[in-house]
Design a protein around this motif. Structure first.
Motif, PDB file in Angstrom:
ATOM      1  N   LEU A  30       1.282  -1.408   0.138  1.00 56.30           N
ATOM      2  CA  LEU A  30       0.004   0.080   0.023  1.00 56.30           C
ATOM      3  C   LEU A  30       0.876   1.094  -0.019  1.00 56.30           C
ATOM      4  O   LEU A  30       0.415   1.984  -0.270  1.00 56.30           O
ATOM      5  CB  LEU A  30      -1.278   0.294   1.058  1.00 56.30           C
ATOM      6  N   GLY A  34       0.898   3.756  -3.138  1.00 57.96           N
ATOM      7  CA  GLY A  34       0.040   5.003  -2.954  1.00 57.96           C
ATOM      8  C   GLY A  34       0.702   6.257  -3.625  1.00 57.96           C
ATOM      9  O   GLY A  34       0.687   7.055  -4.194  1.00 57.96           O
ATOM     10  N   LEU A  50      -8.287   7.574  -3.015  1.00 56.26           N
ATOM     11  CA  LEU A  50      -7.523   6.516  -3.134  1.00 56.26           C
ATOM     12  C   LEU A  50      -6.420   6.795  -2.327  1.00 56.26           C
ATOM     13  O   LEU A  50      -6.076   5.928  -1.629  1.00 56.26           O
ATOM     14  CB  LEU A  50      -7.160   6.952  -5.185  1.00 56.26           C
ATOM     15  N   HIS A  51      -6.331   8.391  -2.234  1.00 53.43           N
ATOM     16  CA  HIS A  51      -5.741   8.557  -1.542  1.00 53.43           C
ATOM     17  C   HIS A  51      -5.794   9.045   0.005  1.00 53.43           C
ATOM     18  O   HIS A  51      -5.258   8.175   1.176  1.00 53.43           O
ATOM     19  CB  HIS A  51      -4.947  10.687  -1.718  1.00 53.43           C
ATOM     20  N   ILE A  54      -5.744   4.648   1.165  1.00 58.98           N
ATOM     21  CA  ILE A  54      -5.067   3.827   1.623  1.00 58.98           C
ATOM     22  C   ILE A  54      -3.837   4.712   2.817  1.00 58.98           C
ATOM     23  O   ILE A  54      -3.616   3.836   3.464  1.00 58.98           O
ATOM     24  CB  ILE A  54      -3.666   4.218  -0.010  1.00 58.98           C
ATOM     25  N   TYR A  55      -4.042   5.792   3.019  1.00 50.44           N
ATOM     26  CA  TYR A  55      -2.779   7.091   3.447  1.00 50.44           C
ATOM     27  C   TYR A  55      -3.881   7.252   4.908  1.00 50.44           C
ATOM     28  O   TYR A  55      -3.289   7.302   5.794  1.00 50.44           O
ATOM     29  CB  TYR A  55      -2.870   8.634   2.824  1.00 50.44           C
ATOM     30  N   HIS A  58      -2.182   2.638   6.340  1.00 50.26           N
ATOM     31  CA  HIS A  58      -1.062   1.938   6.034  1.00 50.26           C
ATOM     32  C   HIS A  58      -0.028   2.514   6.998  1.00 50.26           C
ATOM     33  O   HIS A  58       0.932   1.397   7.159  1.00 50.26           O
ATOM     34  CB  HIS A  58      -0.919   1.553   4.348  1.00 50.26           C
TER      35      HIS A  58
END
Length: 350
Positions: A30, A34, A50-51, A54-55, A58
């Motif tokens: 991930l 990212g 998406l940012h 993922i963030y 992770h």
């Protein structure tokens, strides 16, 4: 539920928990994904779906796992043990962190001292932040061993409160940047969460192995993701959802899911063995992968619409897999020699 244990799937060969390695492998993937999306495609937008997906969890997951594997019984923590422990961790974490920071800065034709003054170790902040957390944990453990074990939880709780300092620092002073204190404070409570889960395995085993807890975690995660993007979302609740609930629920869900599938990760299937291997090389990949992120900014304008999000994900996934393969090759070459493994990656062979 009577026989649940967080150590149930421990390997007989190397005494490692394979689902931990698999979780770390998932987390580092991930990280690379990212960075491909944000750095490679020049698409750094904290509000991008998406940012945020993922963030949101992770890096907290990484610190949680680091805390989990770092716990040691209080009776071990003599002053001499602490000094030896910090020496080893400085070689394993600080040496490669600063080496790669300097190398990356020089390659990009930057002024090392100026960059360090302005951003600290910049994108290599994880190693330094983790080292500082280990120092805090070591000091607390030495004090508890010397005076009273009852101080352990209160002192850890006080360390967690450093997260609150981030709300009061708008313009970061030089020491704040140099010691990556923002990243350290923001992730400290996940590291401590991992410590406590490891210390009280029997208590937390019930939580992480409980289907209802896993369901509540994913439900909370989805609700928070939806709420954040609503036009009527209240500022304070958005911060609570984005900075706390998303992260905690994401960590709990992912960790419990890998525990649930622990038998698979302890098997000999290709994906299981590959994930376990990657999990043992996460810091290597973290250090090396920045050098292999290609410039894909020319592609992003063609993907900058909701209809193309699937293509964006597919491209980023493909590039991330290739980058990780290159990282593992470089890691293998560096580790094949004892001197390069020690001086570049901080590998201390027993």
């Amino acid at each position: 539920m009577n026989n649940i244990s967080l150590s149930k799937y421990q390997s007989n060969k190397d005494n490692r928990l394979r689902y931990i390695d698999a979780t770390r492998g998932f987390a580092i993937f991930l990280v690379v994904l990212g960075h491909v999306l944000n750095i490679g495609m020049n698409n750094y937008d904290e509000n991008h779906f998406l940012h945020r997906l993922i963030y949101s969890f992770h890096m907290p997951l990484f610190f949680f796992l680091s805390g989990f594997v770092s716990y040691k019984p209080l009776e071990k923590w003599s002053f001499l043990f602490f000094i030896d422990y910090i020496k080893r961790k400085s070689v394993q974490l600080l040496l490669p962190t600063y080496l790669f920071f300097v190398t990356a800065t020089v390659i990009n034709s930057g002024d090392v001292l100026s960059c360090f003054y302005n951003t600290g170790v910049n994108k290599y902040w994880f190693g330094q932040a983790l080292f500082q957390m280990l120092v805090v944990y070591g000091i607390i453990s030495v004090l508890c061993n010397r005076f009273s074990s009852r101080l352990f939880i209160p002192l850890l709780f006080m360390a967690c409160l450093t997260r609150c300092l981030c709300f009061f620092v708008d313009h970061e002073p030089i020491f704040y940047r140099v010691f990556v204190l923002r990243e350290t404070f923001m992730n400290m409570y996940f590291f401590i969460f991992g410590l406590l889960v490891s210390k009280y395995k029997n208590i937390f085993a019930w939580i992480f192995c409980n289907e209802r807890v896993r369901g509540i975690a994913i439900f909370t995660f989805i609700v928070c993701m939806i709420y954040i993007y609503q036009p009527y979302a209240y500022g304070l609740l958005v911060k609570l959802s984005d900075q706390f609930l998303l992260r905690v629920s994401g960590v709990i869900f992912v960790f419990s899911l890998f525990i649930k599938t622990g038998q698979y990760w302890n098997g000999n299937q290709f994906i299981a063995r590959l994930s376990n291997f990657i999990g043992k090389r996460t810091f290597d990949i973290y250090l090396i992968h920045y050098f292999f992120i290609p410039d894909l900014s020319f592609v992003f304008p063609y993907l900058n619409c909701k209809q193309e999000i699937a293509l964006e994900i597919l491209l980023a996934l493909s590039v991330s897999i290739v980058i990780m393969a290159f990282c593992l090759i470089v890691s293998f070459v560096l580790r094949s020699n004892r001197l390069t493994g020690l001086c570049i990656l901080g590998i201390i062979k027993k």
